[in-house]
Write a protein that holds these residues in place. Structure first.
Motif, PDB file in Angstrom:
ATOM      1  N   ASN A 253       0.791  -1.230   0.000  1.00  6.44           N
ATOM      2  CA  ASN A 253       0.000   0.000   0.000  1.00  6.44           C
ATOM      3  C   ASN A 253       0.824   1.281   0.000  1.00  6.44           C
ATOM      4  OD1 ASN A 253      -2.584  -1.178  -0.028  1.00  6.44           O
ATOM      5  ND2 ASN A 253      -2.496  -1.543   2.179  1.00  6.44           N
ATOM      6  N   ASP A 254       2.049   1.203   0.496  1.00 10.54           N
ATOM      7  CA  ASP A 254       2.891   2.395   0.588  1.00 10.54           C
ATOM      8  C   ASP A 254       4.240   2.098  -0.062  1.00 10.54           C
ATOM      9  OD1 ASP A 254       1.442   4.427   2.516  1.00 10.54           O
ATOM     10  OD2 ASP A 254       1.133   2.430   3.355  1.00 10.54           O
ATOM     11  N   ALA A 255       4.513   2.774  -1.151  1.00 13.76           N
ATOM     12  CA  ALA A 255       5.754   2.518  -1.891  1.00 13.76           C
ATOM     13  C   ALA A 255       6.008   3.634  -2.883  1.00 13.76           C
ATOM     14  CB  ALA A 255       5.671   1.175  -2.625  1.00 13.76           C
ATOM     15  N   VAL A 256       7.271   3.711  -3.321  1.00 15.80           N
ATOM     16  CA  VAL A 256       7.635   4.560  -4.454  1.00 15.80           C
ATOM     17  C   VAL A 256       7.616   3.670  -5.694  1.00 15.80           C
ATOM     18  CG1 VAL A 256       9.408   6.021  -5.491  1.00 15.80           C
ATOM     19  CG2 VAL A 256       9.109   6.009  -3.007  1.00 15.80           C
ATOM     20  N   VAL A 257       6.913   4.108  -6.734  1.00 16.43           N
ATOM     21  CA  VAL A 257       6.795   3.315  -7.959  1.00 16.43           C
ATOM     22  C   VAL A 257       7.537   4.029  -9.083  1.00 16.43           C
ATOM     23  CG1 VAL A 257       5.222   2.267  -9.634  1.00 16.43           C
ATOM     24  CG2 VAL A 257       4.551   2.426  -7.221  1.00 16.43           C
ATOM     25  N   MET A 258       8.497   3.316  -9.688  1.00 16.98           N
ATOM     26  CA  MET A 258       9.224   3.844 -10.847  1.00 16.98           C
ATOM     27  C   MET A 258       8.899   2.975 -12.056  1.00 16.98           C
ATOM     28  SD  MET A 258      13.058   4.976  -9.549  1.00 16.98           S
ATOM     29  CE  MET A 258      13.438   5.852 -11.073  1.00 16.98           C
ATOM     30  N   ASP A 259       8.373   3.627 -13.073  1.00 12.23           N
ATOM     31  CA  ASP A 259       7.987   2.929 -14.307  1.00 12.23           C
ATOM     32  C   ASP A 259       8.878   3.442 -15.430  1.00 12.23           C
ATOM     33  OD1 ASP A 259       6.834   1.843 -16.532  1.00 12.23           O
ATOM     34  OD2 ASP A 259       4.890   2.825 -16.299  1.00 12.23           O
ATOM     35  N   MET A 260       9.792   2.596 -15.880  1.00 13.97           N
ATOM     36  CA  MET A 260      10.715   2.994 -16.943  1.00 13.97           C
ATOM     37  C   MET A 260      10.283   2.365 -18.260  1.00 13.97           C
ATOM     38  SD  MET A 260      14.858   2.564 -17.138  1.00 13.97           S
ATOM     39  CE  MET A 260      15.828   3.345 -18.436  1.00 13.97           C
ATOM     40  N   GLY A 261       9.935   3.216 -19.199  1.00 15.83           N
ATOM     41  CA  GLY A 261       9.562   2.752 -20.529  1.00 15.83           C
ATOM     42  C   GLY A 261      10.627   3.097 -21.538  1.00 15.83           C
ATOM     43  N   GLY A 262      10.232   3.126 -22.797  1.00 14.08           N
ATOM     44  CA  GLY A 262      11.191   3.455 -23.838  1.00 14.08           C
ATOM     45  C   GLY A 262      11.501   4.934 -23.898  1.00 14.08           C
ATOM     46  N   THR A 263      10.480   5.773 -23.605  1.00 14.10           N
ATOM     47  CA  THR A 263      10.639   7.214 -23.776  1.00 14.10           C
ATOM     48  C   THR A 263      10.801   7.951 -22.462  1.00 14.10           C
ATOM     49  OG1 THR A 263       9.196   7.022 -25.704  1.00 14.10           O
ATOM     50  CG2 THR A 263       9.615   9.234 -24.889  1.00 14.10           C
ATOM     51  N   THR A 264      10.060   7.548 -21.437  1.00 14.83           N
ATOM     52  CA  THR A 264      10.066   8.284 -20.178  1.00 14.83           C
ATOM     53  C   THR A 264      10.232   7.349 -18.988  1.00 14.83           C
ATOM     54  OG1 THR A 264       7.649   8.146 -19.984  1.00 14.83           O
ATOM     55  CG2 THR A 264       8.560  10.100 -21.076  1.00 14.83           C
ATOM     56  N   THR A 265      10.633   7.939 -17.868  1.00 14.21           N
ATOM     57  CA  THR A 265      10.564   7.280 -16.567  1.00 14.21           C
ATOM     58  C   THR A 265       9.566   8.080 -15.739  1.00 14.21           C
ATOM     59  OG1 THR A 265      12.801   6.371 -16.596  1.00 14.21           O
ATOM     60  CG2 THR A 265      11.812   6.742 -14.443  1.00 14.21           C
ATOM     61  N   ASP A 266       8.580   7.375 -15.192  1.00 17.47           N
ATOM     62  CA  ASP A 266       7.502   8.004 -14.427  1.00 17.47           C
ATOM     63  C   ASP A 266       7.593   7.536 -12.984  1.00 17.47           C
ATOM     64  OD1 ASP A 266       6.323   9.063 -16.896  1.00 17.47           O
ATOM     65  OD2 ASP A 266       5.854   6.971 -17.296  1.00 17.47           O
ATOM     66  N   ILE A 267       7.497   8.494 -12.058  1.00 20.13           N
ATOM     67  CA  ILE A 267       7.655   8.184 -10.637  1.00 20.13           C
ATOM     68  C   ILE A 267       6.434   8.680  -9.876  1.00 20.13           C
ATOM     69  CG2 ILE A 267       9.151   8.401  -8.616  1.00 20.13           C
ATOM     70  CD1 ILE A 267      11.393   9.269 -10.561  1.00 20.13           C
ATOM     71  N   GLY A 268       5.820   7.788  -9.127  1.00 16.92           N
ATOM     72  CA  GLY A 268       4.658   8.147  -8.320  1.00 16.92           C
ATOM     73  C   GLY A 268       4.746   7.490  -6.951  1.00 16.92           C
ATOM     74  N   ILE A 269       3.871   7.938  -6.056  1.00 14.60           N
ATOM     75  CA  ILE A 269       3.869   7.433  -4.678  1.00 14.60           C
ATOM     76  C   ILE A 269       2.518   6.794  -4.375  1.00 14.60           C
ATOM     77  CG2 ILE A 269       4.271   7.994  -2.256  1.00 14.60           C
ATOM     78  CD1 ILE A 269       6.645   8.744  -3.923  1.00 14.60           C
ATOM     79  N   LEU A 270       2.554   5.590  -3.834  1.00 14.47           N
ATOM     80  CA  LEU A 270       1.355   4.948  -3.304  1.00 14.47           C
ATOM     81  C   LEU A 270       1.253   5.280  -1.822  1.00 14.47           C
ATOM     82  CD1 LEU A 270       1.381   1.359  -4.890  1.00 14.47           C
ATOM     83  CD2 LEU A 270      -0.387   3.103  -5.209  1.00 14.47           C
ATOM     84  N   ARG A 271       0.125   5.855  -1.422  1.00 13.88           N
ATOM     85  CA  ARG A 271      -0.122   6.150  -0.014  1.00 13.88           C
ATOM     86  C   ARG A 271      -1.454   5.516   0.379  1.00 13.88           C
ATOM     87  NH1 ARG A 271       3.727   9.832   1.296  1.00 13.88           N
ATOM     88  NH2 ARG A 271       4.433  11.293  -0.317  1.00 13.88           N
ATOM     89  N   ASN A 272      -1.386   4.600   1.345  1.00 21.08           N
ATOM     90  CA  ASN A 272      -2.586   3.887   1.788  1.00 21.08           C
ATOM     91  C   ASN A 272      -3.304   3.196   0.631  1.00 21.08           C
ATOM     92  OD1 ASN A 272      -2.278   4.772   4.514  1.00 21.08           O
ATOM     93  ND2 ASN A 272      -3.135   6.760   3.924  1.00 21.08           N
ATOM     94  N   GLY A 273      -2.523   2.734  -0.337  1.00 13.40           N
ATOM     95  CA  GLY A 273      -3.090   1.961  -1.435  1.00 13.40           C
ATOM     96  C   GLY A 273      -3.611   2.765  -2.598  1.00 13.40           C
ATOM     97  N   PHE A 274      -3.458   4.105  -2.552  1.00 11.70           N
ATOM     98  CA  PHE A 274      -3.987   4.939  -3.627  1.00 11.70           C
ATOM     99  C   PHE A 274      -2.908   5.904  -4.118  1.00 11.70           C
ATOM    100  CE2 PHE A 274      -7.673   3.757  -1.094  1.00 11.70           C
ATOM    101  CZ  PHE A 274      -8.560   3.322  -2.076  1.00 11.70           C
ATOM    102  N   PRO A 275      -2.951   6.246  -5.427  1.00 11.31           N
ATOM    103  CA  PRO A 275      -2.046   7.288  -5.919  1.00 11.31           C
ATOM    104  C   PRO A 275      -2.431   8.629  -5.311  1.00 11.31           C
ATOM    105  CG  PRO A 275      -3.047   6.037  -7.742  1.00 11.31           C
ATOM    106  CD  PRO A 275      -3.786   5.678  -6.497  1.00 11.31           C
ATOM    107  N   ARG A 276      -1.429   9.430  -4.965  1.00 11.60           N
ATOM    108  CA  ARG A 276      -1.737  10.769  -4.473  1.00 11.60           C
ATOM    109  C   ARG A 276      -2.053  11.668  -5.660  1.00 11.60           C
ATOM    110  NH1 ARG A 276       0.146  15.798  -3.395  1.00 11.60           N
ATOM    111  NH2 ARG A 276       2.276  15.604  -4.170  1.00 11.60           N
ATOM    112  N   LEU A 277      -3.192  12.381  -5.583  1.00 11.02           N
ATOM    113  CA  LEU A 277      -3.602  13.264  -6.664  1.00 11.02           C
ATOM    114  C   LEU A 277      -3.004  14.646  -6.471  1.00 11.02           C
ATOM    115  CD1 LEU A 277      -7.371  12.359  -7.179  1.00 11.02           C
ATOM    116  CD2 LEU A 277      -5.359  11.367  -8.263  1.00 11.02           C
ATOM    117  N   GLU A 278      -2.639  15.276  -7.569  1.00 13.23           N
ATOM    118  CA  GLU A 278      -2.110  16.631  -7.546  1.00 13.23           C
ATOM    119  C   GLU A 278      -3.249  17.589  -7.878  1.00 13.23           C
ATOM    120  OE1 GLU A 278      -0.859  19.698  -6.894  1.00 13.23           O
ATOM    121  OE2 GLU A 278       0.830  18.338  -6.617  1.00 13.23           O
TER     122      GLU A 278
END
Length: 668
Positions: A253-278
């Motif tokens: 439920n709580d982690a740093v998620v790094m998604d590396m693709g061909g073009t970009t690397t995307d980094i988000g945070i899971l807090r209590n099982g949900f993405p934090r919205l901006e």
């Protein structure tokens, strides 16, 4: 069995999964190269080996994609015209043709200046046939959208292109951010339409008649029809899906998620099982938008990022190129030419030159697609004709056409998507090293041999040096994301840069060193992240989780979302009446501006009309069994100690419609 089909179309790969929807169990998975010249080819290739019986029983198809995000990061998209009303725009995002005319409103929604329709008509007539989309943004249109709506009506009579207004995309204040959002939206419309058409084409071939849903940037999903109108809402679609997929695949439920693709690397945070919205709006390519999305940082670094060696300077550039190892598989004639280049000495381009215009012997161009009504000079037309069937470097093209390589506007054609660059990438580093070999390894080796000479390194030394650069860059963007989470600022001053460098390099200075540790695990999504992320996690002393099916984590996340639509309505008491029990007020909503004699009546109206409209939006977005949630927040100021009562400043009403996507087969 309830079967869902999830797709993720990225800049390099298209992923697909078949999932059992009750237990969220992956039944089958597949990856294929994304074919930008015809997206349906890559999508079709992911389904070739799937069980045909399972495909016939698919009840829902859901799609996430990084194409919108990648297009913004790479500066690509269609030609856009912009009309600004009542306020200049600082042009922080490229616009092909623009004008500023008189008009606009104030915070109370009252017209401050009459709309200059004649100037708008003159501009529209002048850009006819020269733009593919039009963005309209009027000052304080969120308080009264009448000027934008009037111009949109006029534009539909004059221009045969999609038209988007700023107030349609955001109800938040922020003229500049809203203008950026509307320009991005107009630029993305043909890109998303092409993607949706490609998926539907393949669905028809496989007789899949389930509804098609698209993942939004906040992790929720919407119907294809809404996505075509508001493609900007699909920015960060792929990364948002990766956060949902990371949670599903790991159960963490709580982690740093790094998604590396061909073009970009995307980094988000899971807090209590949900993405934090901006809530302030997503930041893409260092530009603030007014799109509600998961707070994800997107950086132009991936497996297909362009490696440039100019003289003795090494650059990792955000432009996505086709890796040489992949290109040589498709065009075998490149291999002997690269072998010849391998031992060749080459010069350097002026350091003042834009990185995209630097000419490298190991880079080639191939025609990507046709584009009408684009003005090209005779040299560029000749280049485009030359690379229509076979890749050529600018140096080779210059020799054939008797034109200096710097005379070609290749980077501009690349920006428009007319041509695609082929070059050295991190994927080539892994091929030459032998740690990840799926395509033509020799092509990567030849290019590295050529580039390593510029830095006076052996091939092995160059690979290690370049890999460190990639890993350090990944570590840097991770720290930037975490700093933003704590400080809410993107600025890193001189001291901050110094501390980051020490923490990443683990090199002590004269008097001190710096160590930064993560207090959350790092979840890696993408392929082959195992080549890069272990070293990143090690730098920050944290656990790395690489779950089963992580290479298709985005596609997994695509089929697990809900349909969510929201609307914000502002009620503001009339001047001098904020202390009354039931003051007269003005209602500001996306559907208009209205005055009421009583706040209580306005509140009932806002909830009833807002609920009806937001439920309608959710139904249009593809939901069944919609539930509307109401949240009311009053902003008050007390009169101080010893005084009774308070002063009402304003009331915010947020209406959120939530529903499960329709999961059924349409019978002819």
């Amino acid at each position: 069995m309830h079967v869902g089909l999830g797709f993720d179309t990225g800049g390099t790969y298209t992923d697909a999964v078949l999932m059992e929807m009750v237990e969220n169990k992956v039944l089958e998975k597949s990856k294929a190269l994304t074919t930008r010249e015809d997206l349906s080819v890559g999508i079709r290739n992911t389904l070739v080996h799937f069980d045909k019986k399972l495909l016939k029983n698919v009840e829902m198809v859901s799609l996430s994609s990084t194409l919108a995000t990648n297009s913004i990061v790479e500066g690509k998209g269609c030609r856009v015209g912009l009309i600004c009303v009542g306020e200049e725009f600082e042009m922080s995002i490229p616009v092909d043709l623009h004008t500023t005319i008189k008009g606009g409103h104030n915070l109370s929604g009252n017209e401050t200046t009459k709309l200059d329709e004649d100037s708008a008509v003159k501009f529209m007539q002048s850009v006819k046939g020269r733009v593919d989309g039009l963005a309209i943004n009027s000052y304080l249109s969120v308080r009264n959208p009448e000027h934008e709506l009037r111009l949109k009506m006029i534009a539909k009579e004059i221009l045969d292109v999609p038209v988007v207004c700023g107030h349609e995309l955001s109800s938040s204040l922020g003229y500049h951010e809203r203008t950026v959002t509307s320009v991005m939206n107009a630029r993305l419309i043909p890109i998303i339409k092409d993607l949706i058409d490609s998926v539907k084409k393949v669905m028809k071939e496989y007789k899949i008649t389930a509804p098609l849903m698209i993942v939004k940037g906040d992790g929720s999903i919407m119907s294809e029809s809404v996505a075509v109108e508001k493609p900007i809402e699909t920015i960060l679609s792929g990364p948002a899906a990766s956060l949902i997929g990371a949670k599903m695949l790991t159960g963490v439920n709580d982690a740093v998620v790094m998604d590396m693709g061909g073009t970009t690397t995307d980094i988000g945070i899971l807090r209590n099982g949900f993405p934090r919205l901006e809530k302030e709006g997503a930041v893409i390519g260092n530009r603030r938008t007014r799109v509600m999305a998961a707070e994800i940082a997107t950086y132009g670094i991936g497996g297909d990022s362009r490696i440039v060696v100019n003289g003795n300077k090494f650059l990792l550039e955000p432009t996505r190129v086709i890796p040489l190892c992949i290109a040589a598989n498709q065009w075998p004639q490149l291999l002997p030419r690269l072998k010849d280049i391998a031992e060749r000495k080459s010069g350097f381009s002026p350091e003042s030159m834009d990185a995209r215009d630097i000419v490298q012997d190991t880079e080639f161009f191939i025609k990507s697609k046709e584009m009408k009504n684009v003005s090209l000079n005779k040299d560029d037309i000749a280049l485009l004709d030359l690379v229509s069937k076979e890749p050529f470097s600018l140096k080779e093209a210059g020799q054939k056409l008797n034109v200096h390589p710097f005379a070609f506007n290749a980077s501009k054609m690349e920006e428009l998507g007319i041509v695609q660059r082929i070059g050295l990438t991190p994927t080539d580093l892994l091929h030459a090293e032998g740690s990840y070999v799926e395509y033509e390894k020799a092509a990567s080796e030849y290019a590295i041999r050529h580039q390593s000479q510029k830095l006076n390194m052996s091939d092995k030394e160059f690979i290690e040096f370049a890999k460190v650069k990639v890993i350090d860059r990944l570590a840097e963007v991770l720290l930037r994301k975490l700093f933003f989470e704590e400080t809410n600022t993107l600025d890193v001053d001189t001291v901050g840069h110094h501390l980051m460098w020490k923490a990443i390099s683990r090199c002590d200075g004269l008097d001190f060193g710096c160590v930064i540790h993560l207090n959350k695990p790092l979840i890696g999504i993408g392929a082959p992240v195992a080549a890069w992320f272990p070293q990143v996690a090690s730098k920050f002393g944290t656990e790395l989780l690489l779950p089963e099916h992580s290479e298709v984590g985005n596609a997994v996340g695509a089929v697990t979302g809900n349909v969510i639509e929201s609307m914000e309505i502002l009620l503001r008491p009339s001047s001098g009446e904020g202390s009354l029990d039931d003051p007269s007020c003005t209602l500001f909503a996306p559907y208009g501006r209205f005055t009421f004699e009583k706040l209580s009546v306005a509140t009932v109206s806002a909830i009833e009309e807002g609920s009806r409209l937001v439920k309608e939006k959710a139904t249009k977005a593809g939901a069944d069994y919609v539930e509307v949630r109401v949240n009311k927040i009053e902003k008050k100021v007390g009169f101080g100690k010893g005084y009774d009562g308070s002063l009402l400043i304003e009331t915010f009403i947020t209406l959120t419609a939530v529903g499960k996507p329709r999961q059924f087969k349409i019978t002819e």
